[in-house]
Design a protein around this motif. Structure first.
Motif, PDB file in Angstrom:
ATOM      1  N   UNK A 292      47.667  19.921  24.568  1.00  0.00           N
ATOM      2  CA  UNK A 292      47.772  21.181  25.303  1.00  0.00           C
ATOM      3  C   UNK A 292      49.169  21.793  25.290  1.00  0.00           C
ATOM      4  N   UNK A 293      50.203  21.006  25.522  1.00  0.00           N
ATOM      5  CA  UNK A 293      51.563  21.562  25.547  1.00  0.00           C
ATOM      6  C   UNK A 293      51.904  22.203  24.201  1.00  0.00           C
ATOM      7  N   UNK A 294      51.542  21.546  23.103  1.00  0.00           N
ATOM      8  CA  UNK A 294      51.806  22.104  21.777  1.00  0.00           C
ATOM      9  C   UNK A 294      50.981  23.365  21.547  1.00  0.00           C
ATOM     10  N   UNK A 295      49.711  23.321  21.903  1.00  0.00           N
ATOM     11  CA  UNK A 295      48.827  24.470  21.716  1.00  0.00           C
ATOM     12  C   UNK A 295      49.389  25.697  22.440  1.00  0.00           C
ATOM     13  N   UNK A 296      49.925  25.482  23.619  1.00  0.00           N
ATOM     14  CA  UNK A 296      50.436  26.603  24.423  1.00  0.00           C
ATOM     15  C   UNK A 296      51.767  27.149  23.930  1.00  0.00           C
ATOM     16  N   UNK A 297      52.550  26.355  23.225  1.00  0.00           N
ATOM     17  CA  UNK A 297      53.902  26.769  22.847  1.00  0.00           C
ATOM     18  C   UNK A 297      54.040  27.312  21.428  1.00  0.00           C
ATOM     19  N   UNK A 298      53.135  26.957  20.545  1.00  0.00           N
ATOM     20  CA  UNK A 298      53.263  27.375  19.149  1.00  0.00           C
ATOM     21  C   UNK A 298      52.826  28.828  18.967  1.00  0.00           C
ATOM     22  N   UNK A 299      53.080  29.341  17.772  1.00  0.00           N
ATOM     23  CA  UNK A 299      52.700  30.711  17.457  1.00  0.00           C
ATOM     24  C   UNK A 299      51.208  30.933  17.486  1.00  0.00           C
ATOM     25  N   UNK A 300      50.447  29.926  17.073  1.00  0.00           N
ATOM     26  CA  UNK A 300      48.992  30.044  17.071  1.00  0.00           C
ATOM     27  C   UNK A 300      48.389  28.678  17.417  1.00  0.00           C
ATOM     28  N   UNK A 301      48.040  28.515  18.672  1.00  0.00           N
ATOM     29  CA  UNK A 301      47.451  27.265  19.154  1.00  0.00           C
ATOM     30  C   UNK A 301      45.941  27.390  19.231  1.00  0.00           C
ATOM     31  N   UNK A 302      45.239  26.534  18.526  1.00  0.00           N
ATOM     32  CA  UNK A 302      43.778  26.614  18.453  1.00  0.00           C
ATOM     33  C   UNK A 302      43.147  25.293  18.888  1.00  0.00           C
ATOM     34  N   UNK A 303      41.889  25.392  19.270  1.00  0.00           N
ATOM     35  CA  UNK A 303      41.115  24.221  19.669  1.00  0.00           C
ATOM     36  C   UNK A 303      39.823  24.192  18.869  1.00  0.00           C
ATOM     37  N   UNK A 304      39.305  22.993  18.658  1.00  0.00           N
ATOM     38  CA  UNK A 304      38.021  22.850  17.980  1.00  0.00           C
ATOM     39  C   UNK A 304      36.898  23.157  18.970  1.00  0.00           C
ATOM     40  N   UNK A 305      35.724  23.450  18.448  1.00  0.00           N
ATOM     41  CA  UNK A 305      34.589  23.864  19.276  1.00  0.00           C
ATOM     42  C   UNK A 305      34.233  22.849  20.350  1.00  0.00           C
ATOM     43  N   UNK A 306      34.375  21.573  20.045  1.00  0.00           N
ATOM     44  CA  UNK A 306      34.012  20.534  21.008  1.00  0.00           C
ATOM     45  C   UNK A 306      35.214  20.013  21.788  1.00  0.00           C
ATOM     46  N   UNK A 307      36.281  20.795  21.853  1.00  0.00           N
ATOM     47  CA  UNK A 307      37.463  20.425  22.638  1.00  0.00           C
ATOM     48  C   UNK A 307      37.122  20.431  24.122  1.00  0.00           C
TER      49      UNK A 307
END
Length: 174
Positions: free
Chosen positions: A116-131
């Motif tokens: 989560x911390x990386x996803x929120x800080x990068x230019x484009x933070x993505x999650x997989x469908x089953x996240x």
């Protein structure tokens, strides 16, 4: 997937992947001898190779340590492998100076709270469908496919498409 994030995706120079739940389906399988087993999608691997050929660096940051992951990273030509790191943002911040990149130039694909911390800080933070739902709420984008079943390929294709490189990458196989 990234049509609403095209400007962000155009700046990406590094794509980072979690392993369990992203490059695999998240199941941890062990043999009777205690050997760990993982299943990786060849579609995801091809997507990662396409990113590399298009000039986008790739990295893996994972909380677990596994020889299987090291072997998979080597097979795919992923030079930047961080294992046993629950502090994924810290690991990423250790890598960026080596590559001369900023967080805004990074796309990260994850599935659970340690991402989560990386996803929120990068230019484009993505999650997989089953996240995990909380992770999906904080991601810029969510794949249609689940982890281990083509989500990473979808992510790779979307990055290439946003940068105008997908068709050329596909055409190179004709």
């Amino acid at each position: 997937m990234f049509s609403h994030l095209k400007e962000r995706a155009q700046r990406i120079r590094l794509a980072v992947f979690d392993v369990d739940g992203v490059l695999t389906n998240g199941q941890l399988l062990f043999s009777e001898n205690g050997e760990e087993l993982k299943a990786f999608s060849t579609l995801d691997g091809q997507g990662i190779k396409m990113l590399q050929r298009a000039g986008i660096e790739t990295a893996i940051i994972t909380g677990r340590e596994s020889q299987l992951v090291a072997r998979r990273a080597q097979n795919l030509g992923i030079a930047h492998l961080y294992q046993g790191r629950e502090d994924k943002l810290v690991a990423l911040q250790e890598l960026l100076p080596q590559l001369g990149l900023a967080l805004e130039e990074v796309a990260y694909l994850g599935d659970d709270l340690p991402d989560l911390a990386a996803i929120r800080r990068v230019g484009l933070g993505a999650a997989v469908a089953n996240a995990h739902d909380f992770v999906k709420q904080h991601a810029c984008a969510v794949t249609l496919k689940p982890g281990g079943q083509g989500a990473a390929r979808e992510f790779c294709d979307a990055l290439l498409d946003a940068q105008g490189k997908l068709q050329e990458a596909l055409d190179s196989y004709l």
